[in-house]
Motif scaffolding. Structure first.
Motif, PDB file in Angstrom:
ATOM      1  N   ALA A  84     102.593  46.686 -95.193  1.00  0.00           N
ATOM      2  CA  ALA A  84     103.259  47.931 -94.811  1.00  0.00           C
ATOM      3  C   ALA A  84     104.772  47.805 -94.982  1.00  0.00           C
ATOM      4  CB  ALA A  84     102.914  48.281 -93.369  1.00  0.00           C
ATOM      5  N   TYR A  85     105.319  46.680 -94.537  1.00  0.00           N
ATOM      6  CA  TYR A  85     106.763  46.447 -94.682  1.00  0.00           C
ATOM      7  C   TYR A  85     107.171  46.537 -96.152  1.00  0.00           C
ATOM      8  CZ  TYR A  85     110.829  43.372 -95.353  1.00  0.00           C
ATOM      9  OH  TYR A  85     112.014  42.825 -95.754  1.00  0.00           O
ATOM     10  N   MET A  86     106.391  45.976 -97.048  1.00  0.00           N
ATOM     11  CA  MET A  86     106.706  46.015 -98.480  1.00  0.00           C
ATOM     12  C   MET A  86     106.750  47.450 -98.987  1.00  0.00           C
ATOM     13  SD  MET A  86     104.507  44.270-101.543  1.00  0.00           S
ATOM     14  CE  MET A  86     104.991  44.389-103.259  1.00  0.00           C
ATOM     15  N   TYR A  87     105.799  48.262 -98.581  1.00  0.00           N
ATOM     16  CA  TYR A  87     105.755  49.647 -99.056  1.00  0.00           C
ATOM     17  C   TYR A  87     106.824  50.512 -98.397  1.00  0.00           C
ATOM     18  CZ  TYR A  87     101.612  49.239-101.971  1.00  0.00           C
ATOM     19  OH  TYR A  87     100.737  48.912-102.990  1.00  0.00           O
ATOM     20  N   PHE A  88     107.220  50.170 -97.198  1.00  0.00           N
ATOM     21  CA  PHE A  88     108.288  50.929 -96.536  1.00  0.00           C
ATOM     22  C   PHE A  88     109.667  50.572 -97.102  1.00  0.00           C
ATOM     23  CE2 PHE A  88     105.659  50.887 -92.304  1.00  0.00           C
ATOM     24  CZ  PHE A  88     104.746  51.754 -92.876  1.00  0.00           C
ATOM     25  N   HIS A  89     109.822  49.343 -97.584  1.00  0.00           N
ATOM     26  CA  HIS A  89     111.114  48.825 -98.039  1.00  0.00           C
ATOM     27  C   HIS A  89     111.500  49.476 -99.373  1.00  0.00           C
ATOM     28  CE1 HIS A  89     114.117  45.924 -99.452  1.00  0.00           C
ATOM     29  NE2 HIS A  89     114.128  45.368 -98.244  1.00  0.00           N
ATOM     30  N   PRO A  90     112.781  49.804 -99.589  1.00  0.00           N
ATOM     31  CA  PRO A  90     113.185  50.359-100.889  1.00  0.00           C
ATOM     32  C   PRO A  90     112.866  49.396-102.034  1.00  0.00           C
ATOM     33  CG  PRO A  90     114.936  50.629 -99.267  1.00  0.00           C
ATOM     34  CD  PRO A  90     113.907  49.749 -98.641  1.00  0.00           C
ATOM     35  N   LEU A 139     101.593  43.464 -84.198  1.00  0.00           N
ATOM     36  CA  LEU A 139     101.555  43.077 -85.615  1.00  0.00           C
ATOM     37  C   LEU A 139     101.217  44.280 -86.491  1.00  0.00           C
ATOM     38  CD1 LEU A 139      99.796  39.583 -85.385  1.00  0.00           C
ATOM     39  CD2 LEU A 139     102.183  40.018 -86.002  1.00  0.00           C
ATOM     40  N   SER A 140     102.134  45.230 -86.525  1.00  0.00           N
ATOM     41  CA  SER A 140     101.788  46.503 -87.171  1.00  0.00           C
ATOM     42  C   SER A 140     102.971  47.098 -87.913  1.00  0.00           C
ATOM     43  CB  SER A 140     101.310  47.512 -86.121  1.00  0.00           C
ATOM     44  OG  SER A 140     102.381  47.837 -85.244  1.00  0.00           O
ATOM     45  N   GLY A 141     102.623  47.957 -88.864  1.00  0.00           N
ATOM     46  CA  GLY A 141     103.591  48.801 -89.527  1.00  0.00           C
ATOM     47  C   GLY A 141     103.192  50.244 -89.329  1.00  0.00           C
ATOM     48  N   VAL A 142     104.106  51.059 -88.832  1.00  0.00           N
ATOM     49  CA  VAL A 142     103.814  52.461 -88.518  1.00  0.00           C
ATOM     50  C   VAL A 142     104.836  53.326 -89.249  1.00  0.00           C
ATOM     51  CG1 VAL A 142     103.664  54.189 -86.691  1.00  0.00           C
ATOM     52  CG2 VAL A 142     102.858  51.847 -86.261  1.00  0.00           C
TER      53      VAL A 142
END
Length: 735
Positions: free
Chosen positions: A558-564, A725-728
């Motif tokens: 999730a962090y990867m997809y949220f990151h520019p 341990l989540s991405g929201v």
């Protein structure tokens, strides 16, 4: 006999002739009127000359030399004529068309010769292509070997006998010969005699479009007029700003994605059937193929190519590969290929010491030998090498409709001291370590691609701080469209490997990437290099018990997809491949029967669709698309930031919690008052998460209403529930 012709005949008899047209075929008689025909057919016992246009017998040739040299005079002939010959070997007779009557075919390039497709590159005209001369089908062979004493074409059509088809050069270093009746599918190589007289190992054609596998490595005459492209809707799509559109790339090794029961890889046509719908279902926008140019050693994965113009024959023919690309385009999936212009292996059938001299590599091993990969480095200071490489890049874009080139090992090209110790490299003219010739080559490459193919792009695998890799050349950049963000990859993987209890001490490893996130046009890569050579698969990198391992992988994804930045993931990562990747076996598709792996698979699919559908995630190349809310909550290992669309009216908030501790009442400031809806939560039970929000009555699609309570320097805020341990991701719906 004319003394000069006598010398040439002697060279013919000893397989070292550099001017076969000076003594073979029809020659104007120097002692009388008419013409004299000379034919060289080793071991022939008799030859009869017949008209090419009818069956008129023109005469029986006299044996001039017992080894197979024949001659016949035509004193009454007023002009050259075309002919066939009946050649007898003992009890058998064969009819052939003598190639040495077609000098024009030797010294003029046919209109559809490959190099003419890329006139803007100034490529030297060479290669083997089927063409027609006077209704005679055949192949025009050519090869650049300026230091050679002589060159012959050898193949199935002449029993690989280097005496039969010597080539001719007009002094430009290119050896040429048109051989009638050698057509599509014929196997061949070049037999080159070095200037010192040594016959070198047979060389594959550097321009061959097909090369066989071990042990022959034979080039194959290949001229494709069969495939009718049906991807016009893709290739003629409107031009868009690629930096403001989503790009989710599935990196793929064709031979190990899926395998059959006998462990054989899928063919191009089988991949067309199985891969294309899979990529559509998963929501990827692009597929990136590990090198598909021909290569001799399976274990190199294609990164040691011998045959840059040849589609690897491991999985089928060039025509079948075109069918795969066509099908991907019809499914709205772009095709990127890994391209390797940095170095090449020293295999005896390849480019190394090609004509007995260093034609393709730098002569000095301090510049021309790559110590890390035991391979040779192209001499970027030679025009014919630069033309060869740039023509090849354009060849893939035009002939195979490739959309993007990911250029391998750019850092090794830029630096003369790359992977070398002191004293093992040669400084440039200014005493520095930059390879000016390679830099000029890369700039010319990118200018060529973008000027001629504006829908295509280039990507640099470049791991240093070299400035302006993805800046235009007019801004003194290298001109690439994108650069792999190796800093983000290394830092984020080092962070996620740590036990969550220690992550609060390493918050900067995640936040530092935003210091330079817009210095280049970045792709975020989790590539094949991160899951081989003992590094373990992505799921093996994660700490904790099984639930925590998968939760860590989910929040990292999730962090990867949220990151520019554009996204790249190697095959298998989408379902948490268990063991590290091997090119010799299939991915572990059976793992999809296990809930955790199935959950990661669903999560990847949903992240791809979230990324494609949410404009707030598209603006990757500008700081206008990103804003920190909270980057310093290291005690809880939580990051909160805003992703914004170009018009800002569309924006969302990303929250990542890198500890297994949920936060029931976590207040964050927000850019705008109004309603924020949960549209993604990696802790969802659908992904085998804990469903923490569901148990709190705040499942997906739950809406938070802002309050006029200041927080994080914002006038308005919301109090949210952050799962472990989540991405929201929260989407702003307006007021």
């Amino acid at each position: 006999m004319d003394p000069l012709k006598n010398v040439l005949i002697n060279d013919i008899l000893n397989a070292r002739c550099a001017d076969p047209f000076g003594c073979l075929g029809l020659q104007k008689s120097k002692t009388s009127s008419g013409f004299t025909l000379t034919v060289w057919r080793p071991t022939a016992t008799a030859i009869t000359v017949i008209s090419l246009t009818d069956d008129t017998v023109l005469g029986k040739m006299d044996c001039l030399h017992k080894d197979g040299l024949f001659e016949l005079s035509f004193p009454k002939a007023k002009a050259p004529f075309y002919y066939r010959i009946n050649v007898t070997y003992g009890d058998n007779t064969y009819t052939i068309v003598d190639p040495y009557q077609f000098s024009d075919a030797t010294f003029h390039d046919p209109e559809h010769h490959q190099a003419n497709l890329y006139k803007s590159q100034g490529a030297i005209h060479r290669g083997a292509y089927i063409n027609k001369q006077l209704t005679i089908n055949g192949t025009r062979f050519a090869v650049y070997a300026p230091a050679a004493r002589s060159v012959s074409v050898v193949g199935d059509f002449n029993a690989w006998d280097g005496r039969l088809h010597p080539m001719s050069s007009n002094g430009d270093g290119i050896w040429r010969l048109f051989i009638p009746d050698v057509n599509h599918g014929a196997r061949y190589k070049f037999e080159i005699r070095a200037n010192n007289g040594d016959i070198l190992p047979h060389r594959s054609d550097p321009f061959a479009q097909r090369i066989e596998q071990y042990p022959s490595f034979a080039s194959v005459v290949c001229f494709d007029e069969k495939h009718q492209w049906q991807d016009e809707q893709w290739t003629q799509r409107p031009l868009v700003d690629i930096y403001e559109t989503p790009m989710s790339i599935y990196e793929l090794h064709l031979g190990s994605w899926r395998r059959k029961e006998d462990n054989q890889p899928l063919t191009y046509l089988e991949l067309k059937t199985e891969l294309v719908p899979y990529l559509q279902e998963m929501g990827y926008t692009h597929v990136e193929l590990l090198p598909i140019s021909e290569y001799p050693f399976d274990g190199s994965w294609g990164y040691q190519p011998v045959g840059l113009y040849a589609v690897t024959s491991r999985y089928g023919t060039p025509e079948e590969f075109k069918e795969l690309v066509d099908a991907l385009h019809q499914a709205n999936i772009g095709v990127i290929m890994d391209w390797v212009p940095a170095h090449f292996p020293a295999d005896s059938h390849g480019l190394a010491n090609f004509d007995g001299s260093k034609q393709y590599e730098y002569p000095d091993p301090k510049k021309g030998w790559h110590p890390e990969w035991n391979s040779l480095i192209y001499d970027f200071g030679k025009d014919h090498v630069v033309n060869y490489l740039i023509s090849n890049a354009v060849f893939w874009l035009e002939e195979f409709h490739i959309d993007g080139l990911r250029v391998d090992a750019v850092a090794s090209m830029l630096y003369l001291d790359y992977s070398r110790e002191e004293g093992e490299w040669i400084p440039n003219q200014d005493g520095g370590n930059h390879n000016y010739e390679a830099i000029a080559f890369l700039r010319r490459l990118n200018e060529t691609v973008y000027l001629n193919h504006p829908r295509c792009f280039t990507v640099a695998e470049e791991s240093t701080a070299f400035p302006g890799v993805s800046k235009p050349t007019y801004m003194d950049g290298l001109g690439f469209g994108f650069k792999w963000n190796m800093g983000w990859m290394n830092d984020s993987l080092e962070y996620i490997k740590k036990d969550p209890v220690h992550r609060k001490y390493h918050q900067g490893e995640l936040t530092f990437s935003m210091v330079y996130a817009f210095d280049e046009q970045f792709v975020l890569p989790i590539s094949h290099d991160e899951v081989v050579h003992g590094k373990g698969s992505m799921i093996e990198k994660m700490p904790g018990d099984p639930w925590q391992k998968f939760a860590n992988l989910r929040v990292f994804s999730a962090y990867m997809y949220f990151h520019p930045g554009k996204k790249l993931n190697f095959m298998g990562n989408e379902f948490a491949q268990g063991q590290e990747w091997s090119h010799q076996r299939s991915l572990d598709w059976h793992l999809l029967d296990i809930d955790y792996h199935q959950g990661q698979h669903r999560l990847t699919q949903d992240l791809n669709h979230l990324y494609k559908n949410e404009q707030a995630l598209h603006l990757d190349h500008s700081g206008h698309g990103f804003e920190w809310i909270s980057y310093d909550d290291s005690a809880n290992s939580i990051l909160v930031f805003v992703r914004k669309a170009k018009e800002y009216t569309a924006h969302g908030i990303a929250i990542t919690n890198f500890t297994p501790v949920p936060q029931a009442n976590y207040r964050i400031g927000v850019p705008e008052p109004g309603r924020y809806q949960v549209i993604f939560n990696s802790d969802d039970g659908r992904y085998s998460g804990s469903d923490y929000l569901l148990s709190q009555g705040c499942q997906k699609n739950h809406i938070y209403q802002t309050e006029a309570i200041a927080s994080h320097d914002k006038a308005n805020s919301i109090e949210i529930k952050v799962p472990p341990l989540s991405g929201v991701f929260l989407k702003w719906l307006g007021e």
